[in-house]
Design an enzyme around this catalytic site. Structure first.
Site, mmCIF file in Angstrom:
data_model
loop_
_atom_site.group_PDB
_atom_site.id
_atom_site.type_symbol
_atom_site.label_atom_id
_atom_site.label_comp_id
_atom_site.label_asym_id
_atom_site.label_seq_id
_atom_site.Cartn_x
_atom_site.Cartn_y
_atom_site.Cartn_z
ATOM 1 C CG ASN A 171 -4.913 3.331 8.907
ATOM 2 O OD1 ASN A 171 -5.061 2.323 8.198
ATOM 3 N ND2 ASN A 171 -4.433 4.466 8.438
ATOM 4 N NE ARG A 194 -3.339 2.307 2.958
ATOM 5 C CZ ARG A 194 -3.085 3.196 3.928
ATOM 6 N NH1 ARG A 194 -2.077 2.999 4.773
ATOM 7 N NH2 ARG A 194 -3.821 4.276 4.061
HETATM 8 C C1 FCB Z 1 -0.968 7.187 10.879
HETATM 9 C C2 FCB Z 1 -0.548 7.695 9.517
HETATM 10 C C3 FCB Z 1 0.755 7.117 9.041
HETATM 11 C C4 FCB Z 1 1.769 6.988 10.144
HETATM 12 C C5 FCB Z 1 1.176 6.300 11.349
HETATM 13 C C6 FCB Z 1 2.136 6.096 12.507
HETATM 14 O O1 FCB Z 1 -1.808 8.115 11.487
HETATM 15 O O2 FCB Z 1 -1.529 7.374 8.561
HETATM 16 O O3 FCB Z 1 1.214 7.911 7.983
HETATM 17 O O4 FCB Z 1 2.315 8.196 10.453
HETATM 18 O O5 FCB Z 1 0.066 7.007 11.808
#
Ligand code: FCB
Length: 480
Positions: free
Chosen positions: A303, A87
């Site tokens: 995420n 990704r």
């Molecule tokens: C998320 C971001 C990514 C990275 C991680 C630790 O919020 O999407 O780019 O910085 O945190």
């Protein structure tokens, strides 16, 4: 289960479903470097990272991991680890350097070469269109607070869809619009560095609108077999005390339901609109916007790193808190929840990663079950999960990052448990492939499976990469 499977399960070895997608993720500004090459123009992160005091260690993404020049070597590393998917994000200022108008063929050529290199190695490409690098010229016209940016995004989406749609399996419109809106406009920790709750809510809506219009632009330019997605950083919110139920509800609205409800239900939550009446009248939401935003997607990216602990705002707290909300740079006391005057984020007990983010894998299982039950019908992929630790390269050149292995292992067990309970999780992407520029923290925070020596740009596989290779090859977690 066969008797071997029963024995393995008892020993803590866990099987994943056939076809489960194992990957790693990166983002353009965090790894590419080459910020002035081949027609790229500045983004808001170039401007912000060169603003004194904005980045904790004073670094920038000017060179970062230099992936722009080393992508072939890095794709070979991915193949060595056995990644099934990668990704990455496309830098808008490489493709449409000033945000509208002229298209930069050299930028398209770079991503085209990257995609071809991935496909040659049998690695499935997933492209995110916006991982925070807005062309500076669009910011000069108001950025995400300006509705016109959503239109520009759709134009850009159509360009990328037309150029890469024949080879990219999944396109994601945005990465973590919460960060873009609330850290970029709500508390100023991220580019463009503004701190105004009304602008943050406006930006959130325009990001969602950009997503919806982007989906339509992609569907018009990519084959029917390619998938369209969006990645959210979803929060597991708990109250600091039993009387903080209202703060939890409020923050859940400002962090999760503000995105999930319009996307999946075509409406903003009524309690969110009520909570924010003193900040904005929401008149930036126009007829038809919500239908556009609710255009169906094929998969939702989730995420997750750490849960959140919140408390109701009181006058008392307001005097002690700093504006550095949601950021462990100020761990001593509570900080206002970005964009809100009703709730504060409270520091939590460890164990911690090097970000001082609490490690709590059970929260990931809880989150996946919640999304599945409250917003059913869309498959999920973990598009980011991982941890920063203070890695050391030993004299033999090895990086024994046992804590990172333990973090990923524990979170994969949580994903596996969610799948077992019926949640449709299709894949998992470690954040991140390479040590890189960690936004407001700079280069000092290392999240990679691969160590990068910033003096030489040499790459070294950490123990976690070697461990991940085994997990991928077996499609199962080894016993703990
Ligand atoms: C998320 C971001 C990514 C990275 C991680 C630790 O919020 O999407 O780019 O910085 O945190």
């Amino acid at each position: 289960m066969t008797s071997t499977q029963v024995q393995e399960a008892a020993a803590g070895s866990l099987q994943f479903p056939a076809g489960f997608v194992w990957g790693a993720a990166t983002a353009a500004y965090q790894v590419e470097g080459a910020v002035t090459e081949d027609g790229r123009r500045p983004s808001i992160w170039d401007t912000f990272s060169h603003t004194p005091g904005a980045i904790a260690d004073g670094t920038s993404g000017d060179v970062a991991a230099d992936l722009y020049h080393r992508y072939a070597e890095d794709v070979a590393l991915m193949a060595d680890i056995g990644l099934r998917a990668y990704r990455f994000s496309v830098a808008w200022p490489r493709i449409v350097p000033t945000g509208s108008g002229e298209v930069n063929q050299k930028g398209i050529d770079f991503y085209s070469r990257l995609v071809d290199a991935l496909l040659e190695r049998g690695i499935t490409p997933l492209a995110t269109l916006y991982h925070w690098d807005l062309p500076q010229q669009l910011q000069d016209a108001g950025g995400w607070a300006n509705r016109d940016t959503a239109k520009r995004f759709a134009e850009y989406a159509a360009i990328v869809g037309g150029a890469l749609g024949d080879r990219v399996a999944t396109f994601s419109t945005l990465n973590e619009p919460w960060c873009s809106a609330f850290l970029g406009y709500g508390n100023g920790l991220h580019a463009p560095g503004l701190a105004d709750p009304a602008l943050a809510l406006r930006a959130a809506h325009h990001l969602l609108l950009a997503h919806g219009r982007g989906v339509a632009a992609l569907r018009n330019t990519i084959p029917a077999s390619a998938q369209v997605s969006l990645t959210l950083n979803l929060f597991v919110v708990r109250g600091a005390s039993a009387s903080d139920g209202e703060a939890v509800r409020h923050v859940d609205g400002m962090a999760n339901r503000i995105f999930l409800d319009p996307l999946m239900r075509g409406a903003y939550p009524a309690d969110l609109l009520d909570d924010t009446r003193a900040i904005t009248d929401w008149s930036f939401v126009r007829d038809g916007d919500l239908a556009t935003i609710a255009t169906p997607i094929d998969v939702l990216g989730v995420n997750f790193y750490s849960p959140s602990l919140v408390t109701a705002a009181t006058a008392d707290l307001a005097t002690t808190a700093t504006r550095r909300a949601h950021d462990s740079r100020d761990v001593e006391g509570p900080a206002p929840w970005p964009g809100s005057n009703l709730a504060y984020e409270v520091p939590q007990d460890g164990p911690y990663t090097a970000m001082r983010w609490r490690i709590d894998p059970g929260s990931l299982e809880q989150l996946l079950r919640r999304v599945h039950s409250d917003y059913p019908g869309v498959p999920l992929v973990i598009t980011e999960n991982g941890a920063a630790f203070d890695d050391v390269v030993d004299q033999s050149g090895a990086v024994h990052d046992a804590e990172r292995i333990a973090y990923i292992d524990a979170h994969l067990r949580a994903v596996n448990a969610a799948i077992e309970s019926g949640v449709d999780v299709r894949g998992y992407f470690v954040w991140t492939l390479l040590d890189n520029f960690e936004w407001a923290w700079g280069l000092a925070k290392r999240f990679g499976l691969v160590h990068v020596d910033y003096a030489t740009l040499a790459r070294t596989l950490k123990d976690s990469a070697l461990w991940y290779r085994k997990v991928i090859a077996a499609n199962r977690l080894p016993p703990r």
